[in-house]
Motif scaffolding. Structure first.
Motif, PDB file in Angstrom:
ATOM      1  N   LEU A  90      14.856  -5.592  -0.369  1.00  0.00           N
ATOM      2  CA  LEU A  90      13.614  -6.363  -0.270  1.00  0.00           C
ATOM      3  C   LEU A  90      12.892  -6.085   1.045  1.00  0.00           C
ATOM      4  CD1 LEU A  90      14.880  -9.714  -1.807  1.00  0.00           C
ATOM      5  CD2 LEU A  90      13.466  -7.971  -2.909  1.00  0.00           C
ATOM      6  N   GLN A  91      13.647  -5.971   2.134  1.00  0.00           N
ATOM      7  CA  GLN A  91      13.029  -5.685   3.435  1.00  0.00           C
ATOM      8  C   GLN A  91      12.384  -4.305   3.454  1.00  0.00           C
ATOM      9  OE1 GLN A  91      16.300  -6.339   6.165  1.00  0.00           O
ATOM     10  NE2 GLN A  91      15.577  -8.404   6.668  1.00  0.00           N
ATOM     11  N   GLU A  92      13.083  -3.303   2.924  1.00  0.00           N
ATOM     12  CA  GLU A  92      12.551  -1.941   2.909  1.00  0.00           C
ATOM     13  C   GLU A  92      11.304  -1.851   2.040  1.00  0.00           C
ATOM     14  OE1 GLU A  92      15.657   0.776   1.790  1.00  0.00           O
ATOM     15  OE2 GLU A  92      16.866   0.267   3.541  1.00  0.00           O
ATOM     16  N   SER A  93      11.307  -2.530   0.902  1.00  0.00           N
ATOM     17  CA  SER A  93      10.139  -2.512   0.021  1.00  0.00           C
ATOM     18  C   SER A  93       8.956  -3.196   0.677  1.00  0.00           C
ATOM     19  CB  SER A  93      10.473  -3.186  -1.311  1.00  0.00           C
ATOM     20  OG  SER A  93      11.482  -2.466  -1.972  1.00  0.00           O
ATOM     21  N   ASP A  94       9.224  -4.289   1.380  1.00  0.00           N
ATOM     22  CA  ASP A  94       8.159  -4.982   2.100  1.00  0.00           C
ATOM     23  C   ASP A  94       7.589  -4.079   3.190  1.00  0.00           C
ATOM     24  OD1 ASP A  94       6.740  -7.630   2.754  1.00  0.00           O
ATOM     25  OD2 ASP A  94       7.615  -7.062   4.683  1.00  0.00           O
ATOM     26  N   THR A  95       8.456  -3.385   3.903  1.00  0.00           N
ATOM     27  CA  THR A  95       8.007  -2.485   4.964  1.00  0.00           C
ATOM     28  C   THR A  95       7.212  -1.324   4.387  1.00  0.00           C
ATOM     29  OG1 THR A  95       9.911  -3.073   6.339  1.00  0.00           O
ATOM     30  CG2 THR A  95       8.775  -1.026   6.873  1.00  0.00           C
ATOM     31  N   GLN A  96       7.652  -0.762   3.252  1.00  0.00           N
ATOM     32  CA  GLN A  96       6.908   0.331   2.615  1.00  0.00           C
ATOM     33  C   GLN A  96       5.502  -0.121   2.255  1.00  0.00           C
ATOM     34  OE1 GLN A  96       9.280   1.597  -0.702  1.00  0.00           O
ATOM     35  NE2 GLN A  96      10.531   2.963   0.544  1.00  0.00           N
ATOM     36  N   LEU A  97       5.379  -1.336   1.768  1.00  0.00           N
ATOM     37  CA  LEU A  97       4.053  -1.850   1.405  1.00  0.00           C
ATOM     38  C   LEU A  97       3.212  -2.086   2.652  1.00  0.00           C
ATOM     39  CD1 LEU A  97       1.950  -3.032  -0.564  1.00  0.00           C
ATOM     40  CD2 LEU A  97       3.182  -5.224  -0.416  1.00  0.00           C
ATOM     41  N   THR A  98       3.739  -2.847   3.591  1.00  0.00           N
ATOM     42  CA  THR A  98       2.927  -3.267   4.733  1.00  0.00           C
ATOM     43  C   THR A  98       2.673  -2.141   5.740  1.00  0.00           C
ATOM     44  OG1 THR A  98       4.892  -4.149   5.846  1.00  0.00           O
ATOM     45  CG2 THR A  98       3.592  -5.689   4.521  1.00  0.00           C
ATOM     46  N   CYS A  99       3.463  -1.066   5.710  1.00  0.00           N
ATOM     47  CA  CYS A  99       3.242   0.067   6.612  1.00  0.00           C
ATOM     48  C   CYS A  99       2.395   1.171   5.982  1.00  0.00           C
ATOM     49  CB  CYS A  99       4.578   0.658   7.067  1.00  0.00           C
ATOM     50  SG  CYS A  99       5.448  -0.365   8.263  1.00  0.00           S
ATOM     51  N   ALA A 100       2.040   1.023   4.702  1.00  0.00           N
ATOM     52  CA  ALA A 100       1.221   2.050   4.048  1.00  0.00           C
ATOM     53  C   ALA A 100      -0.134   2.141   4.741  1.00  0.00           C
ATOM     54  CB  ALA A 100       1.046   1.713   2.564  1.00  0.00           C
ATOM     55  N   ALA A 101      -0.652   3.352   4.863  1.00  0.00           N
ATOM     56  CA  ALA A 101      -1.918   3.580   5.575  1.00  0.00           C
ATOM     57  C   ALA A 101      -3.085   2.837   4.926  1.00  0.00           C
ATOM     58  CB  ALA A 101      -2.216   5.079   5.621  1.00  0.00           C
ATOM     59  N   SER A 168      -5.055 -15.345  -3.254  1.00  0.00           N
ATOM     60  CA  SER A 168      -3.769 -14.909  -2.710  1.00  0.00           C
ATOM     61  C   SER A 168      -4.015 -14.284  -1.344  1.00  0.00           C
ATOM     62  CB  SER A 168      -3.146 -13.871  -3.653  1.00  0.00           C
ATOM     63  OG  SER A 168      -2.023 -13.266  -3.061  1.00  0.00           O
ATOM     64  N   ASP A 169      -3.050 -14.432  -0.451  1.00  0.00           N
ATOM     65  CA  ASP A 169      -3.187 -13.746   0.826  1.00  0.00           C
ATOM     66  C   ASP A 169      -2.765 -12.283   0.697  1.00  0.00           C
ATOM     67  OD1 ASP A 169      -0.542 -14.327   0.455  1.00  0.00           O
ATOM     68  OD2 ASP A 169      -0.192 -15.073   2.478  1.00  0.00           O
ATOM     69  N   ASP A 170      -2.072 -11.928  -0.404  1.00  0.00           N
ATOM     70  CA  ASP A 170      -1.667 -10.551  -0.641  1.00  0.00           C
ATOM     71  C   ASP A 170      -1.520 -10.301  -2.142  1.00  0.00           C
ATOM     72  OD1 ASP A 170      -0.662  -7.997  -0.654  1.00  0.00           O
ATOM     73  OD2 ASP A 170       0.949  -8.393   0.759  1.00  0.00           O
ATOM     74  N   PRO A 171      -2.615  -9.921  -2.826  1.00  0.00           N
ATOM     75  CA  PRO A 171      -2.543  -9.742  -4.279  1.00  0.00           C
ATOM     76  C   PRO A 171      -1.680  -8.556  -4.711  1.00  0.00           C
ATOM     77  CG  PRO A 171      -4.674  -9.018  -3.457  1.00  0.00           C
ATOM     78  CD  PRO A 171      -3.965  -9.665  -2.302  1.00  0.00           C
ATOM     79  N   LEU A 172      -1.354  -7.638  -3.801  1.00  0.00           N
ATOM     80  CA  LEU A 172      -0.530  -6.488  -4.166  1.00  0.00           C
ATOM     81  C   LEU A 172       0.965  -6.798  -4.133  1.00  0.00           C
ATOM     82  CD1 LEU A 172      -2.345  -3.627  -2.243  1.00  0.00           C
ATOM     83  CD2 LEU A 172      -2.498  -4.190  -4.670  1.00  0.00           C
ATOM     84  N   TYR A 173       1.351  -7.880  -3.477  1.00  0.00           N
ATOM     85  CA  TYR A 173       2.767  -8.189  -3.282  1.00  0.00           C
ATOM     86  C   TYR A 173       3.521  -8.302  -4.615  1.00  0.00           C
ATOM     87  CZ  TYR A 173       6.996 -10.430  -1.559  1.00  0.00           C
ATOM     88  OH  TYR A 173       8.306 -10.722  -1.273  1.00  0.00           O
ATOM     89  N   THR A 174       2.991  -9.098  -5.536  1.00  0.00           N
ATOM     90  CA  THR A 174       3.711  -9.324  -6.800  1.00  0.00           C
ATOM     91  C   THR A 174       3.829  -8.057  -7.635  1.00  0.00           C
ATOM     92  OG1 THR A 174       3.107 -11.653  -6.812  1.00  0.00           O
ATOM     93  CG2 THR A 174       3.805 -10.709  -8.912  1.00  0.00           C
ATOM     94  N   PRO A 175       2.749  -7.294  -7.886  1.00  0.00           N
ATOM     95  CA  PRO A 175       2.949  -6.066  -8.657  1.00  0.00           C
ATOM     96  C   PRO A 175       3.834  -5.049  -7.942  1.00  0.00           C
ATOM     97  CG  PRO A 175       0.637  -6.280  -7.988  1.00  0.00           C
ATOM     98  CD  PRO A 175       1.328  -7.560  -7.656  1.00  0.00           C
ATOM     99  N   TRP A 176       3.771  -4.995  -6.608  1.00  0.00           N
ATOM    100  CA  TRP A 176       4.601  -4.054  -5.847  1.00  0.00           C
ATOM    101  C   TRP A 176       6.081  -4.344  -6.068  1.00  0.00           C
ATOM    102  CZ3 TRP A 176       3.054   0.129  -2.998  1.00  0.00           C
ATOM    103  CH2 TRP A 176       4.002   0.710  -2.149  1.00  0.00           C
ATOM    104  N   PHE A 177       6.447  -5.636  -6.038  1.00  0.00           N
ATOM    105  CA  PHE A 177       7.861  -5.997  -6.183  1.00  0.00           C
ATOM    106  C   PHE A 177       8.302  -6.133  -7.632  1.00  0.00           C
ATOM    107  CE2 PHE A 177       7.382  -6.812  -1.748  1.00  0.00           C
ATOM    108  CZ  PHE A 177       8.633  -6.587  -1.221  1.00  0.00           C
ATOM    109  N   GLU A 178       7.415  -6.617  -8.496  1.00  0.00           N
ATOM    110  CA  GLU A 178       7.802  -6.863  -9.886  1.00  0.00           C
ATOM    111  C   GLU A 178       7.744  -5.592 -10.740  1.00  0.00           C
ATOM    112  OE1 GLU A 178       8.814  -9.823 -11.272  1.00  0.00           O
ATOM    113  OE2 GLU A 178       8.699 -10.868  -9.362  1.00  0.00           O
ATOM    114  N   ALA A 179       6.618  -4.883 -10.708  1.00  0.00           N
ATOM    115  CA  ALA A 179       6.479  -3.650 -11.487  1.00  0.00           C
ATOM    116  C   ALA A 179       7.099  -2.482 -10.731  1.00  0.00           C
ATOM    117  CB  ALA A 179       5.014  -3.366 -11.785  1.00  0.00           C
TER     118      ALA A 179
END
Length: 199
Positions: A90-101, A168-179
């Motif tokens: 979960l931490q790595e996936s969060d970092t991949q999302l939030t560190c994306a350019a 939402s404060d982050d609409p990409l969070y749910t599809p990033w983690f769920e899909a």
């Protein structure tokens, strides 16, 4: 012959070594199509070194890698009673999302989610539009889907629009983690900034 995981790991390691000492979770790879007589970039692809390694292994050796969403990976670790693995996933996936350019989402972004065929259900996709919901929040509205017309309307309604959100404060969070990032394509200003399923 090396195992599938071993070959992919070797390629990923070579990519990570391009920037000695870099935080692997924050590394991205970008490939750009440029013409010699123009400074403009025509097309780009971006992803993680691990994702590129999997694509290379698939192209060279035909290796198929099972693609699980971050949530499914965390659940798999939980089933194995691997608490550390669950948290790290979960931490790595969060970092991949939030560190994306291209992160965070912006008003006007298009988010396409691809679903693989499962059982009797055919593969299909749905596209969302990110919009400014006001008060510093973003929304994501379903624009369209390509479920075949033969699918019952009630079934289609239950299978589409799951990632729509009004504020939402982050609409990409749910599809990033769920899909999973491998099933998302994100387009900004007419250009793809994330192509997760490029294989």
């Amino acid at each position: 012959m090396r195992s599938t995981a071993g070959r992919t790991a070797l390629i990923a390691s070579a990519l990570y070594d391009l920037i000695p000492g870099a935080d692997h979770a924050c590394m991205t790879v970008q490939v750009a199509e440029c013409y010699p007589d123009s400074a403009a970039i025509k097309n780009t692809w971006s992803g993680t070194p691990q994702g590129l390694a999997e694509m290379i292994a698939g192209a060279v050796w035909g290796d198929a890698v099972e693609e699980l969403s971050p949530r499914a990976q965390a659940e798999e670790a939980k089933r194995r009673r691997d608490f550390v693995g669950e948290i790290l996933t979960l931490q790595e996936s969060d970092t991949q999302l939030t560190c994306a350019a291209w992160y965070p989402a912006r008003h006007g972004d298009l988010v396409h989610v691809h679903y693989e065929a499962a059982g009797e259900m055919v593969a299909f996709g749905e596209t969302y539009h990110v919009y400014d919901a006001g008060h510093g929040l973003m929304g994501m509205a379903l624009l369209t889907h390509n479920l075949p017309a033969t699918v019952d309307d009630d079934v289609a309604d239950g299978m589409t629009g799951a990632f729509a959100s009004e504020d939402s404060d982050d609409p990409l969070y749910t599809p990033w983690f769920e899909a999973g990032p491998q099933r998302l394509t994100i387009v900004r200003d007419g250009r793809p900034v994330h192509i997760g399923g490029a294989r």
